[in-house]
Scaffold this active site. Sequence first.
Site, PDB file in Angstrom:
ATOM      1  CD  GLU A  53     -61.253  15.721 164.531  1.00 16.64           C
ATOM      2  OE1 GLU A  53     -61.036  14.534 164.280  1.00 16.64           O
ATOM      3  OE2 GLU A  53     -61.465  16.568 163.649  1.00 16.64           O
ATOM      4  CE  LYS A  95     -59.127  14.436 157.752  1.00 16.17           C
ATOM      5  NZ  LYS A  95     -57.978  14.996 158.428  1.00 16.17           N
ATOM      6  N   GLY A 127     -53.613  14.179 161.351  1.00 16.48           N
ATOM      7  CA  GLY A 127     -52.807  13.804 160.195  1.00 16.48           C
ATOM      8  C   GLY A 127     -51.308  13.885 160.436  1.00 16.48           C
ATOM      9  CG  ASN A 132     -63.172  13.463 157.992  1.00 12.73           C
ATOM     10  OD1 ASN A 132     -63.578  13.547 156.829  1.00 12.73           O
ATOM     11  ND2 ASN A 132     -62.579  14.475 158.621  1.00 12.73           N
ATOM     12  CB  SER A 142     -52.720  10.688 164.956  1.00 15.63           C
ATOM     13  OG  SER A 142     -52.256  11.671 164.043  1.00 15.63           O
ATOM     14  CD  GLU A 152     -58.383  18.421 157.392  1.00 16.55           C
ATOM     15  OE1 GLU A 152     -59.274  17.927 156.690  1.00 16.55           O
ATOM     16  OE2 GLU A 152     -57.567  17.730 158.044  1.00 16.55           O
ATOM     17  CG  HIS A 161     -62.409  18.558 160.050  1.00 17.11           C
ATOM     18  ND1 HIS A 161     -61.171  18.984 159.635  1.00 17.11           N
ATOM     19  CD2 HIS A 161     -62.230  17.321 160.569  1.00 17.11           C
ATOM     20  CE1 HIS A 161     -60.288  18.024 159.883  1.00 17.11           C
ATOM     21  NE2 HIS A 161     -60.907  17.007 160.451  1.00 17.11           N
TER      22      HIS A 161
HETATM   23  P1  PGA Z   1     -56.443  11.822 161.346  1.00 20.46           P
HETATM   24  O1  PGA Z   1     -57.647  12.865 161.075  1.00 20.46           O
HETATM   25  O2  PGA Z   1     -57.061  10.623 162.015  1.00 20.46           O
HETATM   26  O3  PGA Z   1     -55.874  11.521 159.998  1.00 20.46           O
HETATM   27  O4  PGA Z   1     -55.472  12.527 162.250  1.00 20.46           O
HETATM   28  C1  PGA Z   1     -58.681  13.041 161.996  1.00 20.46           C
HETATM   29  C2  PGA Z   1     -59.650  14.058 161.487  1.00 20.46           C
HETATM   30  O5  PGA Z   1     -59.237  15.032 160.834  1.00 20.46           O
HETATM   31  O6  PGA Z   1     -60.886  13.934 161.710  1.00 20.46           O
END
Ligand code: PGA
Length: 255
Positions: free
Chosen positions: A167, A11, A173, A9, A213, A97, A95
């Site tokens: 998640e 983003k 992140g 992903n 992560s 976000e 997601h």
């Molecule tokens: P990350 O994000 O691996 O940077 O923690 C995962 C995601 O948001 O799908």
Amino acid sequence: MRRLLIAGNWKMNLDRGHSLALVQGLVESLRSISNVDIAVCPPAVYLGELGKALHGSNIGLGAQNAYSKPDGAYTGEISCAMVKDVGCRYVILGHSERRAIFGETDQMVNEKLHAVLAAGITPIVCVGETLQEREAGKTQQVVRSQSIGSLKGLSHDQMLKTVLAYEPVWAIGTGKTATPAQAEEVHEDIRTLLESQFSKETAQKVILLYGGSVKADNALELLSEPNIDGALVGGASLKQDSFEGIVRAASSVNK
Ligand code: PGA
């Protein structure tokens, strides 16, 4: 036997040149991997061009979002038919976000899910608790309620075509990964929920990704858990070596 899926992903990251270079690099370096499904989900404006670069490769293209309505006056939105048209096989939905920053609710995710499935694309539906919810002992309640709300009205067949991603918001992140045991506990519970909502057979076949992560050096232990069937990768999907490392870890898992 569930086939592992590693999805990147991206983003809102990478410009056109870097996107193309990353995709070209991955096509070369992952060419020999045949036992893992692989996907990249770049920003929407690059989907068409990257779809062409991925054509004929073992890497699928995914969108990070799509709208539930087929067409019309929805400024700024992109339909499922449009993302399919440029070669997308996957769409990420709900997601954290999108839920936290753009106010997407379970009902909106559910409407999008039905539209994505109707278009013949594989949805990757995300659920997960915040740190506050985890500390309040509400992880199971939150994940179950998001899953039930997001998956409403699916037939057994549609459930089998849907990928779920757990998640935990506190792990996205932040560099703080859930331990394999923490992630497995939630994955096992999601499978139990699917069993009660659908059937044991259906629940056993659904692909459940972990995200938050995931890196090349922690992927193997997470992916070795019995109910973790792959990863949704953010930060580590932006560089060829780290994404490649995660795909190779998945390829080496024996379960
Ligand atoms: P990350 O994000 O691996 O940077 O923690 C995962 C995601 O948001 O799908």
